[in-house]
Design an enzyme around this catalytic site. Structure first.
Site, PDB file in Angstrom:
ATOM      1  N   CYS A   6     -50.429 -26.732  34.988  1.00 28.87           N
ATOM      2  CA  CYS A   6     -49.163 -26.430  35.670  1.00 28.87           C
ATOM      3  C   CYS A   6     -49.340 -25.174  36.536  1.00 28.87           C
ATOM      4  CB  CYS A   6     -48.045 -26.219  34.646  1.00 28.87           C
ATOM      5  SG  CYS A   6     -46.543 -25.523  35.361  1.00 28.87           S
ATOM      6  N   HIS A 100     -37.451 -24.126  37.894  1.00 23.97           N
ATOM      7  CA  HIS A 100     -37.379 -22.896  38.686  1.00 23.97           C
ATOM      8  C   HIS A 100     -36.085 -22.881  39.469  1.00 23.97           C
ATOM      9  CE1 HIS A 100     -39.657 -26.066  40.740  1.00 23.97           C
ATOM     10  NE2 HIS A 100     -39.098 -25.658  41.873  1.00 23.97           N
TER      11      HIS A 100
END
Ligand code: 5GP
Ligand code: ZN
Length: 113
Positions: A6, A100
């Site tokens: 990631c 996010h």
């Protein structure tokens, strides 16, 4: 907690550099590499959470939203205002599966519609 392949997990451990603007125990904020406004910051949790919808992450998800004023203050846009966006899934254009918030501002933004 962190995922090997990631991108944002790699940023958290410092394997990939970022332009950090704020951090605390639970979250990290850094400049987006491809800004869409004068100020464009990404705010991520320091654990790998793919997206919204899991109650077990309620504290961390809350922490993301609580952090935005402190970050905006640091960037001198608390008074002028800012927009928070999170993309979920294909239609929204989520390209990184580590949740996010996009914090955008620093200039007048176009209306959403
Ligand atoms: P999404 O489309 O998943 O909501 O947003 C991902 C965001 O991450 C995009 O705005 C993109 O510009 C940003 N981004 C992608 N790769 C990097 C990187 O390596 N560093 C930084 N700082 N931002 C990145
Ligand atoms: Zn991750």
């Amino acid at each position: 907690m962190l995922i090997k392949d990631c991108l944002f997990c790699k940023i958290i451990i410092g394997e990939i550099p970022c332009c950090k603007v704020y951090e605390n125990e639970k979250i990290l904020a850094f400049k987006d590499i491809n800004p869409v406004a004068k100020v464009h910051v990404l705010i991520i949790p320091k654990i790998h959470i793919e997206n919204t919808g899991q109650r077990k992450y309620i504290d961390t998800l809350g922490e993301l939203l609580l952090s935005t004023d402190a970050i905006a203050k640091k960037l001198n846009i608390l008074e002028s205002g800012y927009r928070i966006i999170t993309n979920k899934g294909k239609d929204a254009g989520q390209i990184i599966d580590h949740i996010h918030l996009h914090l955008i501002g620093g200039e007048p933004l176009n209306p959403l519609n």
